[in-house]
Design a protein around this motif. Sequence first.
Motif, mmCIF file in Angstrom:
data_model
loop_
_atom_site.group_PDB
_atom_site.id
_atom_site.type_symbol
_atom_site.label_atom_id
_atom_site.label_comp_id
_atom_site.label_asym_id
_atom_site.label_seq_id
_atom_site.Cartn_x
_atom_site.Cartn_y
_atom_site.Cartn_z
ATOM 1 N N PHE A 78 0.875 -1.169 0.000
ATOM 2 C CA PHE A 78 0.000 0.000 0.000
ATOM 3 C C PHE A 78 0.916 1.224 0.000
ATOM 4 C CE2 PHE A 78 -1.908 -3.523 2.310
ATOM 5 C CZ PHE A 78 -3.074 -3.719 1.584
ATOM 6 N N LEU A 79 0.938 1.957 -1.102
ATOM 7 C CA LEU A 79 1.877 3.056 -1.310
ATOM 8 C C LEU A 79 1.201 4.397 -1.037
ATOM 9 C CD1 LEU A 79 3.322 1.725 -4.689
ATOM 10 C CD2 LEU A 79 4.091 1.194 -2.376
ATOM 11 N N ASP A 80 1.845 5.201 -0.195
ATOM 12 C CA ASP A 80 1.273 6.493 0.202
ATOM 13 C C ASP A 80 2.244 7.620 -0.156
ATOM 14 O OD1 ASP A 80 0.087 8.659 1.396
ATOM 15 O OD2 ASP A 80 0.560 8.044 3.443
ATOM 16 N N TYR A 110 -4.269 5.875 -1.385
ATOM 17 C CA TYR A 110 -3.137 4.961 -1.447
ATOM 18 C C TYR A 110 -3.199 4.200 -2.775
ATOM 19 C CZ TYR A 110 -2.193 5.469 3.603
ATOM 20 O OH TYR A 110 -1.874 5.957 4.851
ATOM 21 N N THR A 111 -2.042 3.892 -3.313
ATOM 22 C CA THR A 111 -1.983 3.041 -4.496
ATOM 23 C C THR A 111 -1.381 1.693 -4.102
ATOM 24 O OG1 THR A 111 0.154 4.022 -5.122
ATOM 25 C CG2 THR A 111 -1.837 4.977 -6.092
ATOM 26 N N SER A 112 -1.280 0.783 -5.040
ATOM 27 C CA SER A 112 -0.893 -0.578 -4.673
ATOM 28 C C SER A 112 0.330 -1.063 -5.425
ATOM 29 C CB SER A 112 -2.058 -1.546 -4.908
ATOM 30 O OG SER A 112 -2.391 -1.578 -6.276
ATOM 31 N N GLY A 113 0.891 -2.147 -4.918
ATOM 32 C CA GLY A 113 2.037 -2.774 -5.551
ATOM 33 C C GLY A 113 2.265 -4.157 -4.974
ATOM 34 N N TYR A 114 3.340 -4.812 -5.412
ATOM 35 C CA TYR A 114 3.676 -6.156 -4.936
ATOM 36 C C TYR A 114 5.179 -6.240 -4.678
ATOM 37 C CZ TYR A 114 -1.018 -7.313 -6.469
ATOM 38 O OH TYR A 114 -2.376 -7.327 -6.620
ATOM 39 N N ASP A 152 3.593 -11.377 7.860
ATOM 40 C CA ASP A 152 4.324 -10.164 8.208
ATOM 41 C C ASP A 152 3.551 -8.896 7.853
ATOM 42 O OD1 ASP A 152 6.626 -11.896 8.709
ATOM 43 O OD2 ASP A 152 6.848 -11.968 6.530
ATOM 44 N N TRP A 153 3.635 -7.920 8.770
ATOM 45 C CA TRP A 153 3.173 -6.559 8.480
ATOM 46 C C TRP A 153 4.378 -5.644 8.584
ATOM 47 C CZ3 TRP A 153 -0.713 -3.823 6.506
ATOM 48 C CH2 TRP A 153 -0.684 -2.432 6.681
ATOM 49 N N GLN A 154 4.543 -4.761 7.606
ATOM 50 C CA GLN A 154 5.709 -3.897 7.560
ATOM 51 C C GLN A 154 5.284 -2.483 7.202
ATOM 52 O OE1 GLN A 154 9.250 -5.590 5.654
ATOM 53 N NE2 GLN A 154 9.467 -3.725 4.452
ATOM 54 N N SER A 155 5.784 -1.483 7.954
ATOM 55 C CA SER A 155 5.519 -0.079 7.649
ATOM 56 C C SER A 155 6.844 0.675 7.633
ATOM 57 C CB SER A 155 4.584 0.549 8.697
ATOM 58 O OG SER A 155 3.283 0.001 8.594
ATOM 59 N N HIS A 185 3.422 0.549 3.218
ATOM 60 C CA HIS A 185 2.989 -0.511 4.125
ATOM 61 C C HIS A 185 2.824 -1.799 3.327
ATOM 62 C CE1 HIS A 185 2.117 2.957 6.630
ATOM 63 N NE2 HIS A 185 1.385 3.427 5.626
ATOM 64 N N GLY A 186 3.107 -2.925 3.961
ATOM 65 C CA GLY A 186 3.000 -4.197 3.262
ATOM 66 C C GLY A 186 2.483 -5.302 4.160
ATOM 67 N N LEU A 187 1.687 -6.186 3.596
ATOM 68 C CA LEU A 187 1.151 -7.341 4.309
ATOM 69 C C LEU A 187 1.401 -8.581 3.456
ATOM 70 C CD1 LEU A 187 -0.524 -8.484 6.701
ATOM 71 C CD2 LEU A 187 -2.562 -8.103 5.293
ATOM 72 N N GLY A 188 2.032 -9.590 4.046
ATOM 73 C CA GLY A 188 2.330 -10.798 3.287
ATOM 74 C C GLY A 188 2.872 -11.899 4.165
ATOM 75 N N PHE A 189 3.678 -12.785 3.586
ATOM 76 C CA PHE A 189 4.199 -13.909 4.355
ATOM 77 C C PHE A 189 5.635 -14.211 3.938
ATOM 78 C CE2 PHE A 189 2.451 -15.718 0.490
ATOM 79 C CZ PHE A 189 3.379 -16.680 0.125
ATOM 80 N N THR A 190 6.354 -14.877 4.838
ATOM 81 C CA THR A 190 7.722 -15.333 4.577
ATOM 82 C C THR A 190 7.793 -16.831 4.812
ATOM 83 O OG1 THR A 190 8.707 -13.221 5.236
ATOM 84 C CG2 THR A 190 10.153 -15.148 5.237
ATOM 85 N N TYR A 191 8.364 -17.535 3.853
ATOM 86 C CA TYR A 191 8.572 -18.980 3.981
ATOM 87 C C TYR A 191 10.064 -19.228 4.156
ATOM 88 C CZ TYR A 191 8.391 -23.987 3.101
ATOM 89 O OH TYR A 191 8.506 -25.342 3.218
ATOM 90 N N TRP A 192 10.420 -19.851 5.286
ATOM 91 C CA TRP A 192 11.819 -20.098 5.612
ATOM 92 C C TRP A 192 12.228 -21.509 5.193
ATOM 93 C CZ3 TRP A 192 15.028 -16.329 6.971
ATOM 94 C CH2 TRP A 192 14.472 -15.143 7.462
ATOM 95 N N LEU A 193 13.408 -21.604 4.617
ATOM 96 C CA LEU A 193 13.920 -22.872 4.110
ATOM 97 C C LEU A 193 14.905 -23.484 5.095
ATOM 98 C CD1 LEU A 193 14.638 -21.666 0.473
ATOM 99 C CD2 LEU A 193 12.589 -22.809 1.316
#
Length: 217
Positions: free
Chosen positions: A41-43, A58-62, A158-161, A176-184
Amino acid sequence: MIRGVILMVCLTLSLSVSAQDTLQAQSLSNAKFGLTFKKLFLDYQTTNGGNFGYFGRYTSGYELGFNYRIQPNLVLYAPLRFGVIDDYTNEGFTVEEHISTVSLDGQIHYNLSPDNKLFQTGVFAGIGAVMELDNGINIKIPVGIKLSFPFTQKATIDWQSEFRKSFEEGKSNFQHGLGFTYWLGVKSMAKEKEMSEKEKRSTKDSAGDGVPDELDL
């Protein structure tokens, strides 16, 4: 947007609590590599005279990121991002144009709390380059906070600001970002303890003659 974020956080907390018993037998801090995916979420309007709470602007991205763990609480993170921003060039905040962007950062993340808890908090900083298609490249300094919820034995949500300071006028922004992390390669703490015990037994020398008990006849 805000309702979806609140719903996701509530669901994450519920799943994180239910997974705690299983996660007690695991340690994410011993995983060397991780892959991250986030919805962004880009501000840009807040730093140009707008309102932080005006979520509609807000605009969006990945984001697709690669994690490399240097120490248990220290991670090197390289996120590649794709997004669209609005160019506000007048006092009325009329959108002049939509600009596609691609960016790449190098960041250091420091985990402030131990593993195997309900959540982990962290801080980070770094440097990044943002390419606005047809508008060139600008350099930014990201500084932010991160909140992670253990989701499975090998993953976190994960939530990141962050605030991204640009060296060009009008280009600084919040993100701001919302997503996940997969650990190997996450190892079981129980297996690590068992291996440690076996190693101690294999090197034990009760006679003091320099020969391990397993080989001492």
